[in-house]
Design an enzyme around this catalytic site. Structure first.
Site, PDB file in Angstrom:
ATOM      1  N   GLU A  46      43.686  48.404  45.173  1.00  0.00           N
ATOM      2  CA  GLU A  46      43.665  49.066  46.584  1.00  0.00           C
ATOM      3  C   GLU A  46      44.629  49.916  47.139  1.00  0.00           C
ATOM      4  OE1 GLU A  46      44.218  45.388  49.175  1.00  0.00           O
ATOM      5  OE2 GLU A  46      42.611  44.425  48.147  1.00  0.00           O
ATOM      6  N   GLU A  87      36.045  49.561  52.856  1.00  0.00           N
ATOM      7  CA  GLU A  87      35.823  48.171  53.668  1.00  0.00           C
ATOM      8  C   GLU A  87      36.285  48.330  55.128  1.00  0.00           C
ATOM      9  OE1 GLU A  87      37.835  44.807  51.697  1.00  0.00           O
ATOM     10  OE2 GLU A  87      37.346  43.552  53.387  1.00  0.00           O
ATOM     11  N   LYS A 142      39.731  47.375  39.524  1.00  0.00           N
ATOM     12  CA  LYS A 142      39.735  47.870  40.933  1.00  0.00           C
ATOM     13  C   LYS A 142      41.392  47.630  41.441  1.00  0.00           C
ATOM     14  CE  LYS A 142      37.644  45.919  44.645  1.00  0.00           C
ATOM     15  NZ  LYS A 142      38.870  45.472  45.456  1.00  0.00           N
ATOM     16  N   ASP A 182      39.479  42.901  39.653  1.00  0.00           N
ATOM     17  CA  ASP A 182      40.533  43.220  40.713  1.00  0.00           C
ATOM     18  C   ASP A 182      41.825  43.120  40.196  1.00  0.00           C
ATOM     19  OD1 ASP A 182      39.823  44.227  43.425  1.00  0.00           O
ATOM     20  OD2 ASP A 182      39.631  42.309  44.064  1.00  0.00           O
ATOM     21  N   SER A 216      39.458  37.978  46.028  1.00  0.00           N
ATOM     22  CA  SER A 216      38.752  37.230  47.237  1.00  0.00           C
ATOM     23  C   SER A 216      38.727  35.564  46.572  1.00  0.00           C
ATOM     24  CB  SER A 216      37.336  37.551  47.701  1.00  0.00           C
ATOM     25  OG  SER A 216      36.609  37.864  46.703  1.00  0.00           O
TER      26      SER A 216
HETATM   27  O1  KIV Z   1      38.258  40.837  46.431  1.00  0.00           O
HETATM   28  C1  KIV Z   1      36.996  41.295  46.967  1.00  0.00           C
HETATM   29  O2  KIV Z   1      36.136  40.261  46.953  1.00  0.00           O
HETATM   30  C2  KIV Z   1      36.885  42.583  47.210  1.00  0.00           C
HETATM   31  C3  KIV Z   1      35.680  42.879  47.833  1.00  0.00           C
HETATM   32  C4  KIV Z   1      35.306  42.300  49.238  1.00  0.00           C
HETATM   33  C5  KIV Z   1      35.575  44.338  48.047  1.00  0.00           C
HETATM   34  O3  KIV Z   1      37.732  43.367  47.161  1.00  0.00           O
END
Ligand code: KIV
Length: 274
Positions: A120, A186, A118, A88, A50
């Site tokens: 997806e 989410e 993390k 991420d 994000s």
């Molecule tokens: O990129 C992000 O901030 C996220 C969260 C919203 C879980 O993946």
């Protein structure tokens, strides 16, 4: 000698052990100062992709690169002393297969010092999650609305209503069975999120997924009222820092224009007094 026991940073097994206990507190962070604030109160600082939309003005997360995640990841890790950093994996850095995912996850961990990543995706990512966890890369999974798939999903919609519920449940179970240490849900309907939480052995961390999850995550700029381009229903604003900053900048501009700033107290004398 110190009277207090030495503390050590939170690690993925500590997070898994929190299943069903006091809810996990997670916020995103992208910079060292924000990481310091998050560190004081949260269990995990998520360096979310994000960052592309929130700090770089991108229209989606799809343009975020590995280099951006490394830069922001390093800044966040520098600001943490107890909370755990999770970074991420950006779009295009893991979807080809386990080997590509391992190469890029290892680079993220080596160059930032973060102990976990993390990614997806549900059932189709299970093989990759198993490959990474078997090789020392702890993985937080992310199912339901997966923003990197916004183009195939057709928008940032709720995922898991009606007939979709069974598939989201199967996605979550596949990630847990593959070895994910926790999972983000989410924009999953509240009832389904509760059922997934009850059935999974790992903590669920909700964003727009109701109160029954094992923890909650928000984008920090959303909850501080700093990112105001749009306001998802699931965001609660705990402050209006954007409005406060706007007011401060307007006052500064007005004072500069009428020569009220800088005042005498902000300047330096021509001579040092003897
Ligand atoms: O990129 C992000 O901030 C996220 C969260 C919203 C879980 O993946």
């Amino acid at each position: 000698m110190s009277a207090t026991a030495p503390t050590r940073p939170v690690l993925p097994p500590d997070i898994t052990a929190r299943k069903g206990g006091v809810p996990l507190v997670v916020l995103t962070a992208y910079t060292t100062p924000m990481a310091r604030l998050v560190d004081a109160h949260c269990d995990i600082a998520l360096v979310g992709d994000s960052v592309g939309m929130v700090l770089h003005g991108m229209p989606s997360t799809l343009g975020v690169t590995l280099e951006m995640m490394i830069l922001h990841g390093r800044a966040v890790v520098r600001g943490l002393s107890k909370a755990m950093a999770v970074i991420d994996m950006p779009f295009g850095s893991y979807e080809e297969g386990p080997a590509q995912a391992y190469r890029n996850a290892a680079q993220l961990m080596m160059e930032t010092g973060a102990p976990a990543v993390k990614l997806e995706g549900g059932q189709h990512m299970a093989e990759t999650i198993a490959f990474l966890t078997a090789r020392g890369v702890p993985v937080m999974a992310h199912v339901g609305l997966t923003p990197q798939s916004v183009n195939t999903l057709g928008g940032y919609k709720v995922v898991g209503r009606d007939d979709e519920a069974a598939r989201v449940m199967a996605d979550a179970k596949a990630c847990a069975a593959a070895g994910a240490f926790s999972i983000v849900l989410e924009k999953v309907p509240v009832g389904l999120a509760g059922r997934i939480t009850a059935e999974l052995p790992i903590p669920t961390i909700g964003i727009g997924a109701g109160v029954d999850c094992d923890g909650q995550v928000l984008v920090i700029d959303d909850m501080l009222g700093m990112f105001t381009a749009f306001r998802p229903k699931f965001v609660k604003r705990y402050a209006e820092l954007g409005a406060a900053a706007d007011q401060a900048i307007a006052t500064y501009a007005e004072e500069v224009r009428r020569r009220a700033f800088p005042g005498p107290e902000h300047g330096f004398a021509d001579q040092v007094k003897s």
